[in-house]
Design a protein around this motif. Structure first.
Motif, short mmCIF file in Angstrom:
data_model
loop_
_atom_site.label_atom_id
_atom_site.label_comp_id
_atom_site.label_asym_id
_atom_site.label_seq_id
_atom_site.Cartn_x
_atom_site.Cartn_y
_atom_site.Cartn_z
N GLY A 241 95.61 33.48 -33.30
CA GLY A 241 94.92 34.32 -34.28
C GLY A 241 95.15 33.92 -35.72
N THR A 242 95.37 32.64 -35.98
CA THR A 242 95.60 32.22 -37.37
C THR A 242 94.33 32.35 -38.22
N GLU A 327 102.62 33.86 -29.68
CA GLU A 327 102.82 34.98 -30.59
C GLU A 327 102.16 36.25 -30.04
N SER A 328 102.54 37.38 -30.62
CA SER A 328 102.01 38.67 -30.19
C SER A 328 100.95 39.16 -31.17
N VAL A 329 100.39 40.32 -30.87
CA VAL A 329 99.39 40.92 -31.75
C VAL A 329 99.97 41.23 -33.13
N LEU A 330 101.29 41.46 -33.21
CA LEU A 330 101.90 41.74 -34.51
C LEU A 330 101.82 40.51 -35.41
N HIS A 331 101.97 39.34 -34.83
CA HIS A 331 101.84 38.11 -35.62
C HIS A 331 100.40 37.91 -36.07
N VAL A 332 99.44 38.26 -35.19
CA VAL A 332 98.03 38.14 -35.57
C VAL A 332 97.72 39.06 -36.75
N LEU A 333 98.25 40.27 -36.71
CA LEU A 333 98.06 41.21 -37.82
C LEU A 333 98.65 40.65 -39.12
N GLU A 334 99.82 40.04 -39.02
CA GLU A 334 100.43 39.43 -40.20
C GLU A 334 99.57 38.29 -40.73
N HIS A 335 98.98 37.50 -39.82
CA HIS A 335 98.09 36.43 -40.26
C HIS A 335 96.92 37.00 -41.07
N VAL A 545 90.48 44.12 -37.76
CA VAL A 545 90.86 42.70 -37.91
C VAL A 545 89.98 41.86 -37.00
N GLN A 546 89.35 40.87 -37.56
CA GLN A 546 88.48 39.98 -36.81
C GLN A 546 89.18 38.63 -36.58
#
Length: 567
Positions: A241-242, A327-335, A545-546
């Motif tokens: 999700g970067t 990575e998890s969804v939390l990392h995607v949100l941070e991205h 978040v897309q």
């Protein structure tokens, strides 16, 4: 109830008994070869460390038949020969005594928990055991455990220390060991051939029975776990999700806040909002939350469920290695620029929050919430508003509860929530009736209801964000159905009580408006089947978040979006 003084006195008593026995044994010493010790130990394991396996085996056999006796003999020889083969690979004369002594103690512990709670020592259970913190481990200590370890662990361990192991020339030792390994292999193969039809049918229909064979179960699972974790440690997490982008709040709107509460051991069957005969969720009922009634977890323990529920891969085509490496969804949100915080009142995030901000409010041991090293879940709300002031942008906070974690259900709630009586106030569930156990569990559920309602109240009164809350338990719990307690059975044989979990959503009008979500529509769809596989995508959807890894088909709110009216 077991406290530190009781445990210390019990240990001292056991030590005194063992010293007396050892003094008596010092007058009796025998000598034998290392291989003979391995055989005798393997026979002991077959007879005394596999009660749960033989109980399961016995359930599908008729002892009035001669064939049953022959099959029992073949199975016994196979298990003994298999243990001889395993032990002969890494036991030599210099290590025989300490390793076998340790094996007796560990096998006694394993057998105790298998017999008491129907535990299967597969790789996920070994991961749970090895990652259990001191607080959780302390709650599993009981007098019954001490008794079993003394009789089936310490006593044979003492006996093995009194044996003189004969020395042999190096070359002869190697030849003897190779012959022993070959003999063990041939005997195992022979007994397998003799009982193949019965054993193949048994293992085909009940594959999980292999995790009841002790100590092979925890030895092999531990080796597999060590290999898996070594591989995980060598390789960095693979980013996902970067490309994530947040829609952000419209001009003049407050930033969004999503609080995700990860419940612990809450089962759907005792959730008041699901129609349970007791109202265990009175405060949430008054809040008018959106309750999902058909929710299935990814696994039956925290080590499996938590990484899985925050992963895009989920339970379908489950691949633990793949889940833990990404990575998890939390990392995607941070991205996407969304700040994430993990607040823990349990045994960690299981890799979900690696590299992200983690807070453990319980480390302060605030006497308002904490006692004897264990804290009530309300400590997760301590200084909550300060965190919101500190991060006045789109924010996701995960609250990881201790919830209904057993067997010490009575430690999960304050006295004010001791509503259903009588209760089981002892972590040793064997000392309580099923009614007492269920009462304590339901009291803990009442407190979870209160904690969630308090969280909603705090979200209503804060003024910095448009807020929403999503609650989802990691797995369920068995409370004596079919004689099974606690959780952790393999999914293939796990009862529905361990897999069906509660889930609910609350959102402020402001959050629903900025995210274009119709709460009435969501309420009308809450009876549709949902699983842990939906959490990853629902969190992204609720935070707008897309990313390419987002799947709208697994977003519980996507079907309830409306097109905002133009000004």
């Amino acid at each position: 109830m077991f406290n530190a003084t009781y445990i210390r006195q019990s240990c001292q008593h056991c030590c005194n008994v063992l010293r007396n026995i050892r003094a008596w044994l010092s007058h009796w010493r025998s000598s034998c070869s290392t291989e003979a010790c391995i055989v005798v130990s393997s026979v002991f394991f077959t007879l005394f460390a596999n009660q749960r396996f033989w109980s399961a085996w016995n359930a599908s056999h008729d002892w009035s038949l001669v064939a049953t006796w022959l099959q029992a003999a073949a199975s016994s020889i196979l298990i003994t020969a298999a243990h001889c083969l395993i032990l002969s690979i890494f036991i030599v004369r210099s290590t025989a005594k300490p390793i076998l002594a340790g094996m007796f103690v560990l096998s006694a512990l394993a057998a105790h928990y298998m017999n008491r709670y129907t535990v299967f020592f597969d790789i996920s259970m070994m991961r749970s055991v090895l990652h259990t913190d001191l607080k959780e481990a302390r709650e599993l200590v009981s007098f019954g455990m001490f008794a079993d370890v003394l009789v089936y662990g310490m006593l044979p361990a003492l006996l093995i220390t009194q044996v003189r192991l004969r020395k042999q020339p190096y070359g002869r030792t190697i030849l003897r060991r190779l012959g022993f390994i070959m003999a063990s292999l041939l005997i195992a193969c022979g007994s397998l051939i003799l009982g193949f039809q019965d054993l193949s049918a048994l293992m085909r229909n009940q594959k999980e029975m292999r995790y009841l064979i002790t100590p092979a179960n925890f030895l092999i699972s531990s080796a597999r776990l060590a290999a898996a974790e070594s591989d995980e440690a060598r390789q960095p997490r693979i980013a996902i999700g970067t490309d994530a982008v947040s829609a952000g709040a419209a001009g003049g709107r407050k930033p969004r806040l999503l609080v995700v509460v990860v419940g612990e051991t809450a089962r759907a069957a005792n959730w008041g909002l699901n129609g349970y005969q007791r109202q265990t969720t009175p405060e949430l009922y008054r809040e008018g939350v959106i309750n999902f009634t058909r929710v299935v977890s990814c696994g039956t323990n925290t080590e499996v469920s938590v990484p899985c529920m925050f992963s895009p891969f989920g339970r379908k085509d489950y691949d633990e290695k793949k889940i833990r490496r990404h990575e998890s969804v939390l990392h995607v949100l941070e991205h996407a620029g969304v700040k994430t915080i993990w607040r823990d009142n349990q045994s960690g995030c299981k890799g979900v929050c690696d590299g992200l901000e983690v807070q453990r409010p319980g480390d302060k041991q605030d006497p308002r919430f904490c006692k004897a090293g264990t804290c009530l879940d309300e400590i997760l709300l301590d200084d909550f508003e300060r965190e919101l002031q500190r991060h006045q942008r789109d924010l996701v906070i995960v609250l990881h509860q201790i919830g209904n974690h057993g067997p010490a259900y009575s430690h999960r709630y304050p006295d004010a929530f001791r509503h259903f009586l009588p209760t089981c106030d002892d972590p040793d569930l064997g000392k309580c009736s099923r009614e007492q156990i269920v009462n304590s569990y339901d009291n803990a559920m009442l407190y979870t209801d209160h904690f969630l309602a308090r969280t909603i109240q705090r979200l209503k009164t804060q003024e910095t964000h448009e807020a929403a809350m999503l609650y989802l338990s990691d797995h369920g719990e068995s409370l004596g159905e079919k004689g099974i307690y606690l959780h952790g059975l393999p999914n293939a044989i796990a009862p529905r009580e361990q897999l069906e979990v509660p889930m609910m959503i609350w959102m402020s009008q402001g959050f629903a408006t900025t995210s274009n979500i119709s709460t009435a529509c969501l309420q009308s769809r809450a009876s549709q089947p949902v699983s842990h596989d939906h959490l990853f995508h629902s969190m992204l959807g609720m935070m707008r978040v897309q990313t390419a890894v987002y799947d709208p088909k697994r977003d519980v709110v996507e079907g309830c979006r409306f097109i905002p009216e133009r000004a």
